[in-house]
Design a protein around this motif. Structure first.
Motif, PDB file in Angstrom:
ATOM      1  N   LYS A  95       0.859  -1.186   0.000  1.00  0.00           N
ATOM      2  CA  LYS A  95       0.000   0.000   0.000  1.00  0.00           C
ATOM      3  C   LYS A  95       0.893   1.232   0.000  1.00  0.00           C
ATOM      4  O   LYS A  95       1.532   1.543   1.010  1.00  0.00           O
ATOM      5  N   PRO A  96       0.941   1.942  -1.121  1.00  0.00           N
ATOM      6  CA  PRO A  96       1.797   3.130  -1.181  1.00  0.00           C
ATOM      7  C   PRO A  96       1.281   4.220  -0.252  1.00  0.00           C
ATOM      8  O   PRO A  96       0.072   4.325  -0.025  1.00  0.00           O
ATOM      9  N   PRO A  97       2.152   5.026   0.298  1.00  0.00           N
ATOM     10  CA  PRO A  97       1.718   6.104   1.197  1.00  0.00           C
ATOM     11  C   PRO A  97       0.953   7.161   0.409  1.00  0.00           C
ATOM     12  O   PRO A  97       1.187   7.354  -0.797  1.00  0.00           O
ATOM     13  N   PRO A  98       0.020   7.836   1.024  1.00  0.00           N
ATOM     14  CA  PRO A  98      -0.746   8.877   0.328  1.00  0.00           C
ATOM     15  C   PRO A  98       0.170  10.007  -0.116  1.00  0.00           C
ATOM     16  O   PRO A  98       1.106  10.395   0.603  1.00  0.00           O
ATOM     17  N   LYS A  99      -0.094  10.507  -1.294  1.00  0.00           N
ATOM     18  CA  LYS A  99       0.731  11.588  -1.821  1.00  0.00           C
ATOM     19  C   LYS A  99       0.445  12.887  -1.082  1.00  0.00           C
ATOM     20  O   LYS A  99      -0.695  13.189  -0.762  1.00  0.00           O
ATOM     21  N   ARG A 100       1.522  13.621  -0.850  1.00  0.00           N
ATOM     22  CA  ARG A 100       1.361  14.902  -0.177  1.00  0.00           C
ATOM     23  C   ARG A 100       0.849  15.938  -1.162  1.00  0.00           C
ATOM     24  O   ARG A 100       1.320  16.019  -2.306  1.00  0.00           O
ATOM     25  N   GLU A 101      -0.119  16.691  -0.709  1.00  0.00           N
ATOM     26  CA  GLU A 101      -0.695  17.717  -1.589  1.00  0.00           C
ATOM     27  C   GLU A 101       0.330  18.843  -1.761  1.00  0.00           C
ATOM     28  O   GLU A 101       0.858  19.371  -0.784  1.00  0.00           O
ATOM     29  N   LEU A 102       0.591  19.190  -3.043  1.00  0.00           N
ATOM     30  CA  LEU A 102       1.591  20.210  -3.338  1.00  0.00           C
ATOM     31  C   LEU A 102       1.002  21.601  -3.144  1.00  0.00           C
ATOM     32  O   LEU A 102      -0.198  21.838  -3.343  1.00  0.00           O
ATOM     33  N   THR A 103       1.881  22.512  -2.793  1.00  0.00           N
ATOM     34  CA  THR A 103       1.461  23.907  -2.696  1.00  0.00           C
ATOM     35  C   THR A 103       1.398  24.506  -4.101  1.00  0.00           C
ATOM     36  O   THR A 103       1.853  23.898  -5.095  1.00  0.00           O
ATOM     37  N   GLY A 104       0.864  25.699  -4.227  1.00  0.00           N
ATOM     38  CA  GLY A 104       0.757  26.357  -5.530  1.00  0.00           C
ATOM     39  C   GLY A 104       2.115  26.573  -6.157  1.00  0.00           C
ATOM     40  O   GLY A 104       2.310  26.350  -7.358  1.00  0.00           O
ATOM     41  N   GLU A 105       3.062  26.969  -5.359  1.00  0.00           N
ATOM     42  CA  GLU A 105       4.411  27.210  -5.865  1.00  0.00           C
ATOM     43  C   GLU A 105       5.044  25.906  -6.337  1.00  0.00           C
ATOM     44  O   GLU A 105       5.722  25.872  -7.368  1.00  0.00           O
ATOM     45  N   GLU A 106       4.809  24.817  -5.568  1.00  0.00           N
ATOM     46  CA  GLU A 106       5.379  23.529  -5.961  1.00  0.00           C
ATOM     47  C   GLU A 106       4.742  23.003  -7.242  1.00  0.00           C
ATOM     48  O   GLU A 106       5.412  22.377  -8.075  1.00  0.00           O
ATOM     49  N   ARG A 107       3.441  23.260  -7.436  1.00  0.00           N
ATOM     50  CA  ARG A 107       2.784  22.827  -8.682  1.00  0.00           C
ATOM     51  C   ARG A 107       3.382  23.542  -9.885  1.00  0.00           C
ATOM     52  O   ARG A 107       3.607  22.949 -10.945  1.00  0.00           O
ATOM     53  N   ILE A 108       3.633  24.826  -9.729  1.00  0.00           N
ATOM     54  CA  ILE A 108       4.226  25.594 -10.842  1.00  0.00           C
ATOM     55  C   ILE A 108       5.599  25.037 -11.174  1.00  0.00           C
ATOM     56  O   ILE A 108       5.957  24.855 -12.345  1.00  0.00           O
ATOM     57  N   THR A 109       6.379  24.746 -10.105  1.00  0.00           N
ATOM     58  CA  THR A 109       7.720  24.202 -10.327  1.00  0.00           C
ATOM     59  C   THR A 109       7.651  22.871 -11.054  1.00  0.00           C
ATOM     60  O   THR A 109       8.429  22.587 -11.982  1.00  0.00           O
ATOM     61  N   GLU A 110       6.703  22.028 -10.643  1.00  0.00           N
ATOM     62  CA  GLU A 110       6.570  20.715 -11.265  1.00  0.00           C
ATOM     63  C   GLU A 110       6.106  20.823 -12.711  1.00  0.00           C
ATOM     64  O   GLU A 110       6.574  20.083 -13.594  1.00  0.00           O
ATOM     65  N   ASN A 111       5.152  21.740 -12.989  1.00  0.00           N
ATOM     66  CA  ASN A 111       4.654  21.927 -14.366  1.00  0.00           C
ATOM     67  C   ASN A 111       5.738  22.447 -15.305  1.00  0.00           C
ATOM     68  O   ASN A 111       5.726  22.182 -16.503  1.00  0.00           O
ATOM     69  N   LEU A 112       6.684  23.189 -14.754  1.00  0.00           N
ATOM     70  CA  LEU A 112       7.772  23.713 -15.566  1.00  0.00           C
ATOM     71  C   LEU A 112       8.913  22.706 -15.710  1.00  0.00           C
ATOM     72  O   LEU A 112       9.955  23.020 -16.284  1.00  0.00           O
ATOM     73  N   GLY A 113       8.695  21.494 -15.172  1.00  0.00           N
ATOM     74  CA  GLY A 113       9.715  20.450 -15.312  1.00  0.00           C
ATOM     75  C   GLY A 113      10.704  20.413 -14.192  1.00  0.00           C
ATOM     76  O   GLY A 113      11.691  19.669 -14.246  1.00  0.00           O
ATOM     77  N   GLY A 114      10.453  21.194 -13.163  1.00  0.00           N
ATOM     78  CA  GLY A 114      11.374  21.210 -12.037  1.00  0.00           C
ATOM     79  C   GLY A 114      11.129  20.018 -11.108  1.00  0.00           C
ATOM     80  O   GLY A 114      10.180  19.256 -11.262  1.00  0.00           O
ATOM     81  N   THR A 115      11.987  19.881 -10.138  1.00  0.00           N
ATOM     82  CA  THR A 115      11.883  18.793  -9.161  1.00  0.00           C
ATOM     83  C   THR A 115      11.429  19.365  -7.822  1.00  0.00           C
ATOM     84  O   THR A 115      12.011  20.337  -7.336  1.00  0.00           O
ATOM     85  N   VAL A 116      10.404  18.743  -7.286  1.00  0.00           N
ATOM     86  CA  VAL A 116       9.878  19.170  -5.990  1.00  0.00           C
ATOM     87  C   VAL A 116      10.458  18.268  -4.918  1.00  0.00           C
ATOM     88  O   VAL A 116      10.314  17.038  -4.974  1.00  0.00           O
TER      89      VAL A 116
END
Length: 243
Positions: A56-77
């Protein structure tokens, strides 16, 4: 009053005992729950490698708005470690000393045999913890029920004792009032008795005097009567010179 004080002391001691027992129960439940979570975490980690279907994988942590932007731009959170014991997030047992390492690795077993034995042992430990917590809950509920029954009985007894004490105090107050009234009446009666004794004493004195001088007074009275007779005879013309 002594009975009420003794009852209040018993209630205070029982309350302190129940408080201590509940504290021990709370600590036991927290410790056992943390141990169970730790065992379940270890079992799940083993299943990840040996029984992927049961992992059972652990529940994913909800990303903040800034982290979502970083992830969408291909960055690593960066993900924060869960903390606690070995990154499990369990902190209740974190301060406990770790067990000593085994002296030997034991006899060689295949990967499947070792995995099955470890998971079975973990299941057994979890079962023991569940049994321990169930027993603790049952004992806690029984102790709480017994305590509440005692508190109810103590409250009823205290109310009855207080009512009895009030009745006794009222009766005592009435008796004290009656005693004071009788004391006043006794004092008045004693004064009357003293007055009667004084009168009797005075009468005794008069009687004693009369008895003491009765013969003298009798003789004087006889002489007086005789003289009155002679005086009367003289007045009637009698001559007493020859007597």
């Amino acid at each position: 009053v002594a009975g009420l004080k003794a009852l209040d002391k018993e209630v205070a001691e029982a309350s302190q005992l129940r408080k201590d027992e509940h504290k021990e129960f709370t600590e036991l439940m927290a410790s056992d729950s943390a141990a169970k979570k730790l065992l379940e975490f270890a079992k799940n980690r083993l299943n990840k490698f040996y029984n992927p279907a049961l992992y059972k994988p652990p529940p994913k942590r909800e990303l903040t708005g800034e982290e979502r932007i970083t992830e969408n731009l291909g960055g690593t959170v960066a993900t924060e470690a869960a903390g606690g014991i070995a990154g499990t997030g369990i902190t209740v047992l974190a301060q406990a000393a770790p067990p000593p390492p085994p002296e030997t690795f034991g006899a060689y077993k295949t990967q499947g045999e070792g995995n099955s034995g470890v998971i079975a042992m973990i299941d057994l430990l979890i079962k023991d913890l569940d049994k321990d917590m169930t027993t603790a809950k049952t004992e806690e509920e029984h102790a709480q029920a017994t305590y509440e029954a005692m508190m109810s009985d103590s409250a009823d007894k205290r109310a009855m004792d207080a009512k009895t004490l009030t009745a006794k105090e009222d009766a005592k107050a009435k008796l004290e009032t009656a005693l004071a009234q009788h004391s006043d009446e006794k004092a008045a009666t004693e004064k009357e008795h003293e007055a009667v004794l004084s009168s009797i004493q005075a009468l005794h004195g008069e009687c004693d005097w009369l008895l003491q001088y009765f013969d003298v007074r009798k003789e004087a009275r006889a002489t007086e009567v005789d003289q009155l007779k002679k005086a009367k005879a003289i007045l009637s013309g009698a001559d007493f010179s020859l007597l």
